[in-house]
Structure formats: structure tokens, C-alpha cells
Design a protein around this motif. Structure first.
Motif, PDB file in Angstrom:
ATOM      1  N   HIS A  89       0.831  -1.197   0.000  1.00  0.00           N
ATOM      2  CA  HIS A  89       0.000   0.000   0.000  1.00  0.00           C
ATOM      3  C   HIS A  89       0.869   1.253   0.000  1.00  0.00           C
ATOM      4  N   ARG A  90       0.448   2.278  -0.751  1.00  0.00           N
ATOM      5  CA  ARG A  90       1.230   3.502  -0.873  1.00  0.00           C
ATOM      6  C   ARG A  90       1.535   4.115   0.486  1.00  0.00           C
ATOM      7  N   SER A  91       0.555   4.105   1.397  1.00  0.00           N
ATOM      8  CA  SER A  91       0.793   4.703   2.715  1.00  0.00           C
ATOM      9  C   SER A  91       1.932   4.007   3.433  1.00  0.00           C
ATOM     10  N   SER A  92       2.054   2.701   3.207  1.00  0.00           N
ATOM     11  CA  SER A  92       3.123   1.947   3.846  1.00  0.00           C
ATOM     12  C   SER A  92       4.446   2.113   3.117  1.00  0.00           C
ATOM     13  N   SER A  93       4.433   1.917   1.790  1.00  0.00           N
ATOM     14  CA  SER A  93       5.679   1.966   1.028  1.00  0.00           C
ATOM     15  C   SER A  93       6.285   3.361   1.022  1.00  0.00           C
ATOM     16  N   THR A  94       5.434   4.402   0.996  1.00  0.00           N
ATOM     17  CA  THR A  94       5.927   5.773   0.985  1.00  0.00           C
ATOM     18  C   THR A  94       6.220   6.272   2.385  1.00  0.00           C
ATOM     19  N   TYR A 121      -7.063   8.438   7.349  1.00  0.00           N
ATOM     20  CA  TYR A 121      -7.179   7.076   6.829  1.00  0.00           C
ATOM     21  C   TYR A 121      -8.186   6.980   5.689  1.00  0.00           C
ATOM     22  N   ALA A 122      -9.047   7.967   5.560  1.00  0.00           N
ATOM     23  CA  ALA A 122     -10.056   7.945   4.498  1.00  0.00           C
ATOM     24  C   ALA A 122      -9.567   8.591   3.211  1.00  0.00           C
ATOM     25  N   SER A 161       4.899   8.110  13.371  1.00  0.00           N
ATOM     26  CA  SER A 161       5.153   6.747  12.911  1.00  0.00           C
ATOM     27  C   SER A 161       3.950   6.126  12.210  1.00  0.00           C
ATOM     28  N   LEU A 162       2.789   6.767  12.304  1.00  0.00           N
ATOM     29  CA  LEU A 162       1.600   6.260  11.607  1.00  0.00           C
ATOM     30  C   LEU A 162       1.762   6.518  10.121  1.00  0.00           C
ATOM     31  N   SER A 163       1.501   5.514   9.305  1.00  0.00           N
ATOM     32  CA  SER A 163       1.769   5.613   7.873  1.00  0.00           C
ATOM     33  C   SER A 163       1.052   6.791   7.229  1.00  0.00           C
ATOM     34  N   VAL A 164      -0.195   7.034   7.631  1.00  0.00           N
ATOM     35  CA  VAL A 164      -0.974   8.094   6.981  1.00  0.00           C
ATOM     36  C   VAL A 164      -0.481   9.483   7.356  1.00  0.00           C
TER      37      VAL A 164
END
Length: 324
Positions: free
Chosen positions: A16-21, A206-207, A262-265
């Protein structure tokens, strides 16, 4: 493509982009290590016992009173690892499992552990902290291991990222027959008023962009209802259960800001927007610190807390077994 199907596609075939980025930054891994709390010992205890890991770490003990179905039934000679940490991040779950086993006087010197993590920055931190663990670059749909070579897989804070049939099939492929899949999350307890304020601040992010997967939605459970690879998912602890696993930790302003970053979003936002969010987090922290002790859920603990607040953590633990 409908949004729901688009989400399923990305969970199955992409990181997921939020994770990879968000996570693929060296500075973020520092915030991740500093801001993410340890797993509560009670949660690790439930996980280790749920996946029957202690039957390996005390191999010489006679397992009195255990049913035949409680031990691994595999006869394969292909086993290479007793435990695989999937989506391992910086290695927090691996660390806490080893710490627990050592504190409980279990033998760990011959425990063969591997890890899989798709994000390079996370892998670099993991390797520097735990060089004795074999670390692979891979995803849940493409695990670089042979068939039936792992007895137990654990996923900490991660299964919601890849809760799809393709990933569950791949996890089953590398597990031995009767092998265990253990899932664990630790989340902020939003029954605490200031933590609910924090949730209200973070949740809208997150939305964005079609939505980022969250454990709290429970949507990740659906894949087990449709899978023939695993037995029914067993919920060891639940926020709806009065015996739920909780812990309370001291949080400074620095560690709370690191936690949110540290939250991906949040980590993948533009710097200016991050600063806006972190300013709001600081305001929430200061309001909580200024509360009179008599108004606090933790009045006794606050008396000598210094420049800290109390964050309550809820830990959820699940496991399933691969069908023989």
C-alpha cells in the motif's frame, strides 16, 4: 474499477502507498522505534501459547494434558524455520517474543527465526538490531521461501495491510500442515477521553486517497470466512471482552509526537501538513497534562509523573491453524 475492488486489488498485489511511501524513510524508522510501544507481556504470553511456541522452546518437556490436535502434526523434513515474522517492520515483535521467552526461562538458542519485510528502510533497521535473524525482502503474496518450511507465522500490526485470499494462500503455502498463523495488534484505548481526541484528529487521514486499511474496522477478518486453508480464527482477547489485555505506559510529548509521526498516513503527508497535525497533538498532550489529578483516570499515577501522560494500550491476539 469500483473503490472496494480497487482496495482488494492493492491489498493483494501491491504494498500500500501509505506503507511503502510513509515507512520507507530512515527518519521514520527512528520515530517508529521511539514512538511505538512494546507489546504488553500478557499479549506476548497469549500469542506464544496460542501458537504453541513453548512446545518447541521446551522440547524435552512432556506435554501432559494436551490434546493430540494441540501439537504440530507435520512429518515434513523440509522445515527450516520454527518461526517467521511476516511484515516484520523494525523487528519489534521478534524482539518482544525473544524477551518474553528468555524471561520465562525458555530455551531460545536453537530457535530458528526468519523475517520478511518489503520496505527497505525497515529492513535496514531490522538488520542492524537483529543480525542473527535471517531477513528476506518480500511481501505476503510473494514470500521467498519454499513450500511447507515454516512451523509458525506471526504478524504484528500488519495483517490488515494484506487481508486477501492471495496472501492467505501464500502464507498457507510456506506453513507446514497444522502450522500456526498468529496475529497481534496493540492499539490506543479510545475509552480514555484524551486518546479519543487523538483518534478524532488522526482518523480522517485514513479515508484519504480511497482509504488506508485499519485493523479497527475488522474488515480483515472476512478473508478467513472464505478460506479453506485455515481453521476458524480464534480470538484470544477482544476489546469487547472484560478480560481484554491492556497495559498503561508513560508517554512524553516527544514520544507521543514520534508515535503519531510513525503512523503511515501521517508520515506520508507533506511536511507542512505534518507540522499542523503535530501541533494539534501537542495541544492535546498539554491539555491532558493540565488536567487536575482528581479529574484523571490515573490520578494516583499522575502525582509523580513529571512531564508525561498515561496512554492505555489494548492488545488483541488471534490465531488460526493451517488445515492438514
Amino acid at each position: 474499477m469500483p473503490r472496494r475492488l480497487m482496495g482488494q486489488f492493492f491489498r493483494a498485489y501491491c504494498v500500500h502507498r501509505s506503507s511503502s511511501t510513509g515507512y520507507n524513510k530512515a527518519a521514520l524508522t527512528v520515530a517508529y522505534e521511539e514512538g511505538r510501544p512494546c507489546y504488553p507481556p500478557q499479549g506476548i504470553d497469549a500469542l506464544v501459547k496460542g501458537i504453541d511456541l513453548t512446545s518447541y522452546t521446551h522440547p524435552s518437556r512432556e506435554k501432559k494434558g494436551r490434546s493430540a490436535s494441540s501439537t504440530l502434526t507435520t512429518t515434513t523434513t523440509n522445515v527450516r524455520y520454527h518461526l517467521l515474522d511476516m511484515a516484520a517492520g523494525t523487528g519489534m515483535l521478534t524482539r518482544d517474543i525473544f524477551k518474553y521467552l528468555e524471561q520465562e526461562k525458555h530455551e531460545v538458542s536453537t530457535l530458528r527465526v526468519a523475517a520478511v519485510e518489503p520496505v527497505q528502510a525497515m529492513r535496514e533497521t531490522f538488520s542492524s538490531l537483529y543480525p542473527h535473524v535471517k531477513l528476506f525482502n518480500g511481501t505476503a503474496r510473494n514470500i521467498p521461501l519454499e513450500d511447507a518450511c515454516v512451523e509458525r507465522i506471526v504478524v504484528g500490526q500488519g495483517f490488515h495491510w494484506f487481508s486477501n485470499a492471495a496472501s492467505l494462500c501464500e502464507l498457507a503455502r510456506v506453513l507446514t500442515p497444522g502450522g500456526y498463523l498468529g496475529l497481534v495488534w496493540r492499539t490506543r484505548d479510545t475509552t480514555v477521553p484524551w486518546i479519543q481526541e487523538l483518534e478524532d484528529l488522526i482518523a480522517p487521514y485514513y479515508a484519504l486517497g480511497g482509504g488506508t486499511p485499519r485493523q479497527q474496522t475488522g474488515e480483515w477478518r472476512e478473508v478467513f470466512n472464505e478460506s479453506s486453508f485455515f481453521t476458524q480464527l480464534v480470538n484470544i482477547s477482544s476489546p469487547r471482552d472484560p478480560t481484554m489485555i491492556t497495559s498503561t505506559i508513560d508517554v512524553t510529548l516527544r514520544s507521543l509526537l514520534a508515535h503519531v509521526l510513525s503512523l503511515s498516513v501521517i508520515s506520508c503527508l507533506a511536511r507542512s501538513e505534518q507540522q499542523t497535525v503535530l501541533a494539534e497533538v501537542e495541544a492535546i498532550f498539554k491539555r491532558e497534562r493540565e488536567r487536575a489529578p482528581s479529574d484523571s483516570d490515573f490520578s494516583d499515577a499522575y502525582a509523580n509523573a513529571g512531564n508525561q501522560v498515561k496512554m492505555r494500550i489494548v492488545c488483541e491476539v488471534y490465531y488460526a491453524r493451517k488445515n492438514d
